[in-house]
Write an enzyme that holds these catalytic residues in place. Structure first.
Site, short mmCIF file in Angstrom:
data_model
loop_
_atom_site.label_atom_id
_atom_site.label_comp_id
_atom_site.label_asym_id
_atom_site.label_seq_id
_atom_site.Cartn_x
_atom_site.Cartn_y
_atom_site.Cartn_z
CE1 TYR A 1 27.54 37.18 29.18
CE2 TYR A 1 26.45 36.38 31.09
CZ TYR A 1 26.75 36.14 29.46
OH TYR A 1 26.24 35.14 28.90
N GLY A 2 30.68 41.30 33.20
CA GLY A 2 31.10 42.39 34.29
C GLY A 2 30.87 43.91 34.37
CB CYS B 1 30.10 33.52 35.14
SG CYS B 1 30.04 35.44 35.20
CG ASN B 2 32.89 35.07 40.93
OD1 ASN B 2 32.65 34.70 42.34
ND2 ASN B 2 33.77 34.26 40.24
CB THR B 3 29.49 38.89 36.40
OG1 THR B 3 30.64 39.45 36.52
CG2 THR B 3 28.66 39.80 36.14
CB CYS C 1 36.45 37.96 38.52
SG CYS C 1 36.36 37.77 36.68
CB THR C 2 35.45 32.38 36.77
OG1 THR C 2 35.04 33.10 35.45
CG2 THR C 2 34.37 31.66 37.67
CG HIS C 3 38.18 36.32 33.17
ND1 HIS C 3 37.04 35.94 32.98
CD2 HIS C 3 38.63 36.40 31.61
CE1 HIS C 3 36.60 36.12 31.77
NE2 HIS C 3 37.43 36.35 31.31
#
Lengths: 249, 249
Positions: free
Chosen positions: B27-28, B58-60, B169-171
């Site tokens: 998404y980012g 998700c941060n985005t 960011c969750t990654h």
């Protein structure tokens, strides 16, 4: 976009409708089922807009969705894999051909099947290079990290004595110089985007009724995208060498 | 997935429905319009499956879609940005906070707006790190190239005297060790996935009627994905520390 650019350069007087599915890319990390689903919808969109011939301008979609698209749609459908495979066969002298592409393209094994189907004695060496797509989209085409990642990906191919390497992803022409420098000048690179455009040109020579030229250079070229960001505008301008008017649909 | 894992660890007895939109990620790199569209559809899916509280994991999506989701859906909606921003405010001693995230998250400027909205004297330094998502998805979390890319991204933050850095960011929790090593031990890292789970835990303490625990550890946890590949299975097993049953919908 590299396929559209190659078609523009070879056939500038023909009307061209482009659709880039930016909202759902990358395709190369996704499953065949999802790639087929998206390819069906993208083709429907272009047919609705009046296309009379379809180019599947993506190695991943060409690898897994061509059969299904030809079943569903009764217009000529060109894909980018076969022209590149045929050119690789024509170029190789020692019958050892390398393929680089996305995970989905390499997993489909389509290049190997085409090449060894025509020449069972040929050897095909495939290597997936999934990070090259995001590196190109970030415009990191001349960064040290990109060179290192290319070195890591090409390493297994360098002991395989290939004399021909297919750039089996339409992003890779933007990394052509780095790839050539790493693999060596003795290896001939095959650009699947250019080969697809050449194949179209030959088809139009023998079947001129398929698409009629309008004659006006670039006038009838329309570029649709499913998402639009600054990064996409930037990469498009870089590929086409001019500011691009992209229509967000 | 890192948010779901953090929720599992803090609240193991609660029922959990996860949806990962693998078919349309990342998404980012996409536009706010597209991210909002996908977030609406994902939330609808989870509500149809019976969710009574939504975490935008998700941060985005949290950065650009939260307002719209709260307008559309009348259930409690937790996002991952505010808890991380609040924790960063609590942690910083010198009022200098770094944020790393996707292009869309950084462009939204949401972290800066929250932090300086509460503390106008604080300084926020944001850095987009778009290649970290594909590097994590390739499981290149300990490669030399990844370290170099992290070094390049963090370089502008290293002259900013931050004492707190939000993994926005969750990654990025999967790159926590590399990021900590590069930015230095004196910088406190804030994990937005863990902070969101802690926020949920506090909410459930004060409003226990929001979601009822079922008591059975992990028994009522269901994981849906919109696409399923070997790579996704692999990353999921790595994040959760066990083989995951992912339901392709």
């Amino acid at each position: 976009m590299t396929v559209a650019r190659a078609v523009e350069q070879l056939l500038p007087g023909y009307p061209l409708l482009y659709f880039g599915d930016i909202a759902r890319t990358p395709y190369g990390t996704k499953s065949p089922e999802t790639i087929i689903d998206y390819s069906l919808r993208n083709t429907e969109f272009l047919l609705q807009k009046g296309a009379s011939l379809i180019i599947i301008a993506c190695n991943t979609a060409s690898s897994v969705a061509t059969d299904r698209l030809r079943q569903e749609f009764h217009v000529p459908i060109i894909e980018v894999v076969t022209p590149a495979a045929v050119e690789a066969i024509a170029c190789t002298k020692n019958g050892r051909i390398g393929i680089i592409g996305t995970k989905a393209t390499v997993k489909s094994d389509i290049y190997r099947r085409i090449i060894t189907g025509l020449h069972p004695e040929f050897k095909v060496f495939s290597q997936e290079c999934p990070l090259l797509v995001p590196l190109v989209e970030e415009d990191w085409t001349n960064k040290r990290e990109t060179k290192m990642i290319i070195r890591r990906y090409l390493h297994p191919l360098q002991n395989s004595q290939i004399d021909t390497l297919v750039l089996g992803c339409t992003h890779y022409p933007l990394l052509k110089d780095l790839i050539q420098a790493r693999i060596g000048r003795h290896v001939r690179l095959i650009d699947s985007s250019v080969e697809a455009a050449r194949h179209l040109q030959k088809m139009l020579c023998t079947q001129p009724d398929l698409v009629k030229p309008t004659g006006a250079h670039l006038a009838d070229h329309i570029y649709y995208v499913s998402d639009l960001t600054d990064a996409v505008q930037h990469v498009a301008a870089r590929i086409f060498g001019r500011p691009m008017e992209l229509h967000h649909v």
